[in-house]
Design a protein around this motif. Structure first.
Motif, short mmCIF file in Angstrom:
data_model
loop_
_atom_site.label_atom_id
_atom_site.label_comp_id
_atom_site.label_asym_id
_atom_site.label_seq_id
_atom_site.Cartn_x
_atom_site.Cartn_y
_atom_site.Cartn_z
N GLU A 91 67.80 105.62 39.74
CA GLU A 91 68.30 107.19 39.97
C GLU A 91 69.44 107.15 40.78
OE1 GLU A 91 67.44 110.01 38.69
OE2 GLU A 91 66.16 108.87 37.13
N PHE A 92 69.33 106.06 41.92
CA PHE A 92 70.63 105.96 42.93
C PHE A 92 71.76 105.52 42.12
CE2 PHE A 92 73.06 104.06 46.38
CZ PHE A 92 72.69 104.89 47.37
N SER A 93 71.72 104.38 41.36
CA SER A 93 72.60 103.72 40.83
C SER A 93 73.47 104.57 39.56
CB SER A 93 72.49 102.47 39.91
OG SER A 93 71.25 102.56 39.22
N ASN A 94 72.50 105.47 39.04
CA ASN A 94 72.96 106.25 38.03
C ASN A 94 74.12 107.56 38.63
OD1 ASN A 94 73.09 107.26 35.28
ND2 ASN A 94 71.85 108.94 35.90
N PHE A 95 73.35 107.97 39.71
CA PHE A 95 73.93 109.16 40.30
C PHE A 95 75.16 108.71 40.95
CE2 PHE A 95 75.30 111.99 43.60
CZ PHE A 95 74.78 113.30 43.39
N LEU A 96 75.36 107.76 41.52
CA LEU A 96 76.79 107.08 41.82
C LEU A 96 77.95 106.77 40.58
CD1 LEU A 96 75.91 104.04 44.17
CD2 LEU A 96 77.12 106.19 44.91
N MET A 97 77.45 106.38 39.61
CA MET A 97 78.33 106.27 38.46
C MET A 97 78.69 107.63 37.65
SD MET A 97 79.08 103.16 38.30
CE MET A 97 79.18 103.28 40.02
N ARG A 98 77.55 108.57 37.58
CA ARG A 98 77.89 109.68 36.76
C ARG A 98 78.78 110.53 37.85
NH1 ARG A 98 75.69 107.07 34.14
NH2 ARG A 98 77.99 106.94 33.66
N THR A 99 78.53 110.40 39.15
CA THR A 99 79.61 111.13 40.15
C THR A 99 81.07 110.73 39.91
OG1 THR A 99 77.84 111.68 41.55
CG2 THR A 99 79.88 111.94 42.36
N CYS A 100 81.16 109.19 40.06
CA CYS A 100 82.58 108.68 39.85
C CYS A 100 83.23 109.16 38.67
CB CYS A 100 82.39 107.05 39.97
SG CYS A 100 82.08 106.23 41.39
N GLU A 101 82.41 109.26 37.46
CA GLU A 101 82.84 109.43 36.18
C GLU A 101 83.31 110.92 36.28
OE1 GLU A 101 81.48 108.93 31.35
OE2 GLU A 101 79.75 109.92 33.07
N ARG A 102 82.75 111.86 36.95
CA ARG A 102 83.19 113.21 37.10
C ARG A 102 84.39 113.41 37.81
NH1 ARG A 102 82.03 116.38 41.26
NH2 ARG A 102 80.08 115.56 41.73
N LEU A 103 84.36 112.60 38.77
CA LEU A 103 85.52 112.68 39.79
C LEU A 103 86.88 112.15 39.24
CD1 LEU A 103 83.88 111.47 43.21
CD2 LEU A 103 84.36 113.69 42.65
N VAL A 104 86.64 111.21 38.65
CA VAL A 104 87.70 110.39 37.70
C VAL A 104 88.24 111.54 36.91
CG1 VAL A 104 88.57 108.83 36.03
CG2 VAL A 104 87.21 108.04 38.00
N SER A 105 87.34 112.31 35.79
CA SER A 105 87.83 113.15 34.94
C SER A 105 88.58 114.36 35.57
CB SER A 105 86.63 113.59 33.88
OG SER A 105 85.67 114.46 34.76
N MET A 106 88.38 114.71 36.71
CA MET A 106 88.86 115.64 37.35
C MET A 106 90.03 115.29 38.43
SD MET A 106 85.41 117.54 38.65
CE MET A 106 86.27 118.96 39.53
N GLY A 107 90.26 114.01 38.26
CA GLY A 107 91.56 113.64 39.32
C GLY A 107 91.39 113.41 40.51
N LYS A 108 90.19 113.81 40.91
CA LYS A 108 89.69 113.59 42.61
C LYS A 108 89.52 112.30 43.12
CE LYS A 108 88.01 118.30 42.18
NZ LYS A 108 86.96 119.47 42.77
N PHE A 109 90.49 111.46 42.86
CA PHE A 109 90.60 110.31 43.61
C PHE A 109 91.98 109.62 43.47
CE2 PHE A 109 91.03 109.35 39.24
CZ PHE A 109 91.27 108.08 38.94
#
Length: 303
Positions: free
Chosen positions: A93-111
């Motif tokens: 759950e921890f690793s999946n949350f990290l990667m799903r959040t990274c994926e969302r942030l990238v798709s929104m350009g928030k990095f």
């Protein structure tokens, strides 16, 4: 016969999970006019076929993502620390949350493209602020490709990592971060009252690097289930087979080979694996592979 049948089905699912993600990680026919792109393949296996999850973005306690934003392509892996299972906590759950959040942030350009450690930090901060606590620990590695400059920005925390091969030679690779043998740096959220008993490193402590890529370069991003079980020379030999390759089916085939090789060595009790060699260097008499979840993201650079 029953176990062979289910193992075969699970292997097929693991490979199909990679095959079905060509379009997620690369779209060479569309992006080639803009310069650089990644042509990718993904494969992996959970340590325990009967209990480990195999779904998009996860192999057991390992998680991964591929994302795009404008002229940027981002790939990442995270490896949940399995020891938490003894405390009734699902490490995936921890690793999946990290990667799903990274994926969302990238798709929104928030990095910030040149600061992949910052992307990990923001994802980790969201995890810490989540209303429903997501307990556990994970290593992580993220690579950002700027297609306009042919430049890669990488951040690695722990013992997942990447290798870049060019003309048969390793030209770049991540540095493994260990507190001591078999205890990697990791992002953590321990249960209340256990903070002093659990290792927890900051995202800012990630090892970072920046370098240019060239046409035909091969990028392997993987969790330690690969690096602990497959000797470097075997990895390089497989990676060299697809230098300059733009056919995603051929890249996928090599990704499958590397993942299955890691899986086979992991359960070979007579094989002197890289993990066993490292154990011996640390005064531990060891032989055999290290059973673990396995995730392989393999890509070529197409210009």
């Amino acid at each position: 016969m029953h176990s062979i049948y289910w193992t075969g089905r699970l292997i097929s699912r693991a490979i199909w999970n990679g095959l079905s993600n060509h379009s997620t990680c690369s779209d060479h026919t569309i992006t080639k006019k803009r310069g650089v792109s990644l042509v990718s393949g993904i494969c992996g296996f959970p340590k325990n076929f009967t209990e480990g999850r195999i779904r998009r973005g996860q192999f057991g306690d390992d998680a991964w993502f591929c994302g795009k934003f404008k002229a940027l392509e981002v790939i990442g892996v995270a490896d949940g620390v399995g020891g938490w299972r003894h405390y009734g906590i699902d490490p995936g759950e921890f690793s999946n949350f990290l990667m799903r959040t990274c994926e969302r942030l990238v798709s929104m350009g928030k990095f910030v493209p040149s600061e992949p450690a910052g992307l990990l930090a923001r994802s980790y901060r969201e995890l810490l602020e989540n209303k429903q606590p997501i307990l556990g620990s994970s290593t992580a590695c993220v690579i950002v490709l700027n297609k306009e400059t042919s430049c890669i920005y990488a951040a690695n925390i722990g013992d997942s990592g990447f290798v870049i091969v060019r003309k048969g030679e390793v030209v770049h690779r991540s540095s493994e971060q260990q507190h001591y043998f078999n205890t990697p740096f990791q992002l953590s959220l321990p249960p209340p009252g256990h903070s002093n008993l659990v290792l927890s490193d900051s995202p800012e402590s990630a090892d970072t690097s920046t370098f240019g890529v060239e046409n035909g370069d091969v990028i392997l991003l993987a969790t330690d289930g690969v690096f602990d079980n497959v000797p470097d020379q075997l990895l390089i030999t497989e990676m060299c087979k697809i230098e300059g390759e733009r056919d995603p089916t051929k890249i996928q085939s090599v990704a499958n080979t590397i993942a299955w090789m890691a899986r086979s060595f992991a359960f070979d009790g007579n094989f002197l694996s890289p993990f066993a060699q490292s154990a011996r260097e640390n005064g531990i008499d060891a032989i055999g592979g290290k059973p673990d979840d396995i995730t392989v993201l393999l890509a070529t650079v197409a210009i």
